[in-house]
Design an enzyme around this catalytic site. Sequence first.
Site, PDB file in Angstrom:
ATOM      1  CD  GLU A  68      -2.723   1.309   2.268  1.00 56.00           C
ATOM      2  OE1 GLU A  68      -2.816   0.696   3.306  1.00 56.00           O
ATOM      3  OE2 GLU A  68      -3.613   2.530   2.231  1.00 56.00           O
ATOM      4  CG  ASP A  84      -3.417  -2.267   4.263  1.00 54.56           C
ATOM      5  OD1 ASP A  84      -2.673  -1.541   4.783  1.00 54.56           O
ATOM      6  OD2 ASP A  84      -4.444  -2.038   3.950  1.00 54.56           O
ATOM      7  CB  ILE A  86      -1.784  -0.294   9.690  1.00 49.93           C
ATOM      8  CG1 ILE A  86      -0.402  -0.356  10.388  1.00 49.93           C
ATOM      9  CG2 ILE A  86      -2.819  -0.209  10.532  1.00 49.93           C
ATOM     10  CD1 ILE A  86       0.025   0.797  11.323  1.00 49.93           C
ATOM     11  CG  ASP A  87      -7.363  -2.835   5.845  1.00 51.46           C
ATOM     12  OD1 ASP A  87      -7.240  -1.845   4.970  1.00 51.46           O
ATOM     13  OD2 ASP A  87      -8.266  -3.378   6.371  1.00 51.46           O
ATOM     14  CB  THR A  89      -4.068   3.928   8.957  1.00 55.27           C
ATOM     15  OG1 THR A  89      -3.620   2.898   7.922  1.00 55.27           O
ATOM     16  CG2 THR A  89      -3.234   5.005   9.206  1.00 55.27           C
ATOM     17  CG  ASP A 213      -7.885  -1.120   1.290  1.00 59.59           C
ATOM     18  OD1 ASP A 213      -6.881  -0.667   2.472  1.00 59.59           O
ATOM     19  OD2 ASP A 213      -8.272  -0.160   0.515  1.00 59.59           O
TER      20      ASP A 213
END
Length: 257
Positions: A68, A84, A86-87, A89, A213
Amino acid sequence: MSSYNERFEFAKEMIITSGQYLLSLKADRTKVEVKQKNDFVTLADKENEAFIISQIKEKFPQDGIFGEESGKSEDSLTGRWVIDPIDGTVNFMHGFPDYTISIAFEDEKGVLTFGLVYCPEQKELFSAFKGEGATLNGKAIHVSQSTDFSRELGLCVYPHRRREALDLYQIRQRRILDKISDLRSVGSAALSLCYVASARCVLYYEMFLGWYDIAAGIIILEEAGGKVTMDREGDYPIHIAASSALIHDTLLEAIDD
Ligand code: IPD
């Protein structure tokens, strides 16, 4: 062990380590940049992605990568990792526990081979390997078999970054709500797909997502017996309607204008 299996086992260990790193940052989540309106990146997103990529490059240097925060590498004949770091955030920034690390692997034809979604705060690791089902912390999970939708929960997320789509979205959300008992929004697309996969709720609808995501969550949901319909233009934007198999047609009717 097949080379995909080897990658899967490696990713399981790596994702837990990367979750421990995010937990260790509890006190400092304030280093935030704005990518575009309502789209944020923390220093932790960048550092966690750099950590994951460095681990992959060390072990599988020939593999492609789509992260990402760092974008896409050259095409690879051995397949591609979709990351990703941190999905969710915004949840992470505000101290909500519902954020995840999401890692998927696609073979050289772009077919999803495995997916992992880890929620460090809840210590929940959702995973799936193509053709072998989905698990939560090692135990098999399956989508809901309920046909009494009036008792069931769904997940819907309004288009917070694309507010020009809000009116259309609200009409669709109303029609979805009419079919079930109530709606929630957890703030991580990857986790939303896993909550449908593990029968905590029966459906999930969101517009304007990126492939990173949802890639891991999609294979987890499909391997748990769920169905996914996407309206997709490449890696962004993707509109997704995902659910247990039994409510899928009802969900598609609700978003059909
Ligand atoms: C976000 C989360 C969120 C969704 C956003 C995504 P990020 O991902 O999945 O649930 O509503 O549209 O962008 O930015 O936290 O990786």
